[in-house]
Design an enzyme around this catalytic site. Structure first.
Site, PDB file in Angstrom:
ATOM      1  N   ASP A   4      15.274 -33.438  43.986  1.00  5.77           N
ATOM      2  CA  ASP A   4      15.439 -32.586  42.809  1.00  5.77           C
ATOM      3  C   ASP A   4      16.369 -31.410  43.080  1.00  5.77           C
ATOM      4  O   ASP A   4      16.230 -30.706  44.082  1.00  5.77           O
ATOM      5  CB  ASP A   4      14.078 -32.058  42.341  1.00  5.77           C
ATOM      6  CG  ASP A   4      14.195 -31.392  40.968  1.00  5.77           C
ATOM      7  OD1 ASP A   4      14.946 -31.877  40.107  1.00  5.77           O
ATOM      8  OD2 ASP A   4      13.518 -30.358  40.775  1.00  5.77           O
ATOM      9  N   HIS A  38      29.036 -35.378  38.986  1.00  7.42           N
ATOM     10  CA  HIS A  38      28.385 -35.220  37.678  1.00  7.42           C
ATOM     11  C   HIS A  38      26.899 -35.363  37.991  1.00  7.42           C
ATOM     12  O   HIS A  38      26.522 -35.385  39.166  1.00  7.42           O
ATOM     13  CB  HIS A  38      28.899 -36.268  36.682  1.00  7.42           C
ATOM     14  CG  HIS A  38      28.598 -37.673  37.074  1.00  7.42           C
ATOM     15  ND1 HIS A  38      29.309 -38.341  38.044  1.00  7.42           N
ATOM     16  CD2 HIS A  38      27.646 -38.537  36.665  1.00  7.42           C
ATOM     17  CE1 HIS A  38      28.818 -39.550  38.209  1.00  7.42           C
ATOM     18  NE2 HIS A  38      27.806 -39.684  37.391  1.00  7.42           N
ATOM     19  N   GLU A  89      18.525 -43.886  35.043  1.00 16.82           N
ATOM     20  CA  GLU A  89      19.629 -42.947  35.236  1.00 16.82           C
ATOM     21  C   GLU A  89      19.907 -42.228  33.914  1.00 16.82           C
ATOM     22  O   GLU A  89      20.186 -41.034  33.876  1.00 16.82           O
ATOM     23  CB  GLU A  89      20.868 -43.700  35.716  1.00 16.82           C
ATOM     24  CG  GLU A  89      21.934 -42.778  36.256  1.00 16.82           C
ATOM     25  CD  GLU A  89      23.041 -43.539  36.959  1.00 16.82           C
ATOM     26  OE1 GLU A  89      22.965 -43.686  38.193  1.00 16.82           O
ATOM     27  OE2 GLU A  89      23.975 -44.017  36.289  1.00 16.82           O
TER      28      GLU A  89
END
Lengths: 136, 136, 136, 136, 136, 136
Positions: free
Chosen positions: C80, C40, C125
């Site tokens: 990223d 995820h 997060e």
């Protein structure tokens, strides 16, 4: 040129949701925690959007300082640190749901702001729950 | 009285962008880093806006607790902590771009929410990139 | 004069939580949805705080453009649109929890930023879950 | 399928509000502190919304990386760390109110973005004051 | 009981960064766009944190209305809609970097707020660049 | 390795500020609008920061799901949609100022969270007014 100018304000108020035509059991079932007779409260955020024709001389649609002062005087000062359910005349016969608060704010400002402008009100009850009303 | 009620929810998911009809070179050229076969992910924020006639008895358009639970059950629980590209049936033959995710969410909710309401979905992929879909 | 200068950056990445020394059942029990083998992801926000003595000639602690470029090059570009679990060397033998990601970022920057400065890393997060690490 | 894709950007600039056809007293009365001849400034946030037909092959309305680069090149780089009143050609004969800045940005992008798309610009002068323009 | 009470305020101002002891070339090299002689500007956000012993009679550390008014009068009214570089006495011989602005605000408030309290100032120049100063 | 893990939660509640040992005039003078006997309310945001030694086996300081559930059960469910002044036992003899609410939350969690961890509570009464308490 048709443009929209927006101003955000804040007020903190107490309320509860309740329909006096229903018994307590139905009020509790429909409104849940929001029916708590001891009240609860929110930091409301209200965004007022005004749409109309730009004034080419000022480069303004409407002076934001004037719009801010109108919102402060007629909305924020009227609701801030108040109990909407027991103290605010606008909700004497009206359940202070987010929907109805937005409609009341729209009607208050519709009286005060020049009819050549359209008005839209967005009211945040929490960051995740909000409503929009534009007088239709 | 016509009013709009809005609810915001969150889910975190992995995805990649890929068109199976293209070769790897074209996928890489068009989708760049978003094509990374190892996936990447986002914290998505979804705002569902429901428009219709106010119920004067409750002062609600729709009970926000019910709207919240529908979004949680049919959207957030289905996508949260999932890999949209490999695990979520809705994207078996559909590239999980922000646009397509918004359209899928709109279609899911269109099935579940009473047809007397209009629905609009806003999906934030990041704070700076977002899309809006209203079923047209 | 002792002052702190802070810079916020963003990256989007996929991950999963997994301890290779445990069996699947224990991984699932401890890490829950975060253990999903299909991954995820999140939009991570990282705040780097640098503390030290003000340079009276520039009025800077450290040039924020230089700090920004260091964070971009050594942290954001590295993470990223990557899968932290499968692609990023720093997590080959390290579970990419928020805690460990913050510690890895702190160590990366500790190598690059002059030792006369103290460093503190805050890693979000999600908007509601975040960690802080200052090298102790 | 008709969809809207949105991108947010930032720039910091100085400005003052002033109508050269008025004397100082009227400028001061109408624009107040915003007329300060020594300038003041803002962190502006601009949201560009692009509406049109989804491309089924990519799942994109428009590639957000391309939209981002257009906004960066033609808007943010042109205005960032500039004095809108003295340095930016677009405001040589135009008062840099939030309304006019939004209109200028809309016109700049209208030239650059394919006519098959509709464009809407939202410009935040502060978190509480913002304007919307869609070219009508 | 030792507690910290915090208040956030906003001001919009113009500035430029410049060291009068350096030539133009060096100023430009060190400060880049921030050296622009035509100025640029920001919406600054300032958080003042006051720490001390709780007053058990009021349940307050310090009345937030009084703290708010002190910040408004001595900081926000002094800087808002001003050019820090040309108009504000505090920066006559001091480069208005975020660091120096935070230090100036701390010193202003240190004079006004009872010495029994500790003070910490956080100043946001943009959402991504900010500084903290606590008088050491 | 010493690290801090943080979790943010929300609750909406009504309250008023009042000291029963003072007469009405003094309560009104000291607490102003906050003394309104009809109550007002807020959307409170609470951030709980837990500090301790990282568990190398999990890569967690503390499982954020467990921390979240503890905060939900012992703090949010206890205060949400309640009137702190009339309904919540913790404030029977304690004025529900932001300071005291933060201290109460800290004490509640101090009972529930393992003593090997340090705890810090930040409570936002509004976006601009907040307090921090760490048990000293």
């Amino acid at each position: 040129m048709r443009i929209t100018v927006c101003r955000k304000g804040h007020f903190s108020a107490a309320h509860r949701l309740h329909n006096p035509n229903w018994d307590d059991e139905k009020n509790q079932r429909v409104f849940g925690d929001c029916n708590n007779p001891q009240f609860h409260g929110h930091n409301y955020e209200v965004i007022v959007k005004v749409t109309g024709e730009l004034d080419p001389e000022t480069g303004y649609l409407i002076d934001l300082k004037i719009l801010r002062d109108m919102i402060n005087e007629h909305v924020l000062d009227r609701f801030d640190h108040r109990n909407l359910y027991t103290e605010v005349e606008d909700f004497r016969n009206l359940n202070p749901t987010a929907e109805n608060i937005a409609i009341v704010i729209w009607k208050i400002l519709r009286e005060k702001i020049d009819k050549k402008y359209e008005i839209k009100v967005t009211l945040y009850e929490t960051e995740r729950n909000f409503v929009e009303y534009e007088g239709q």
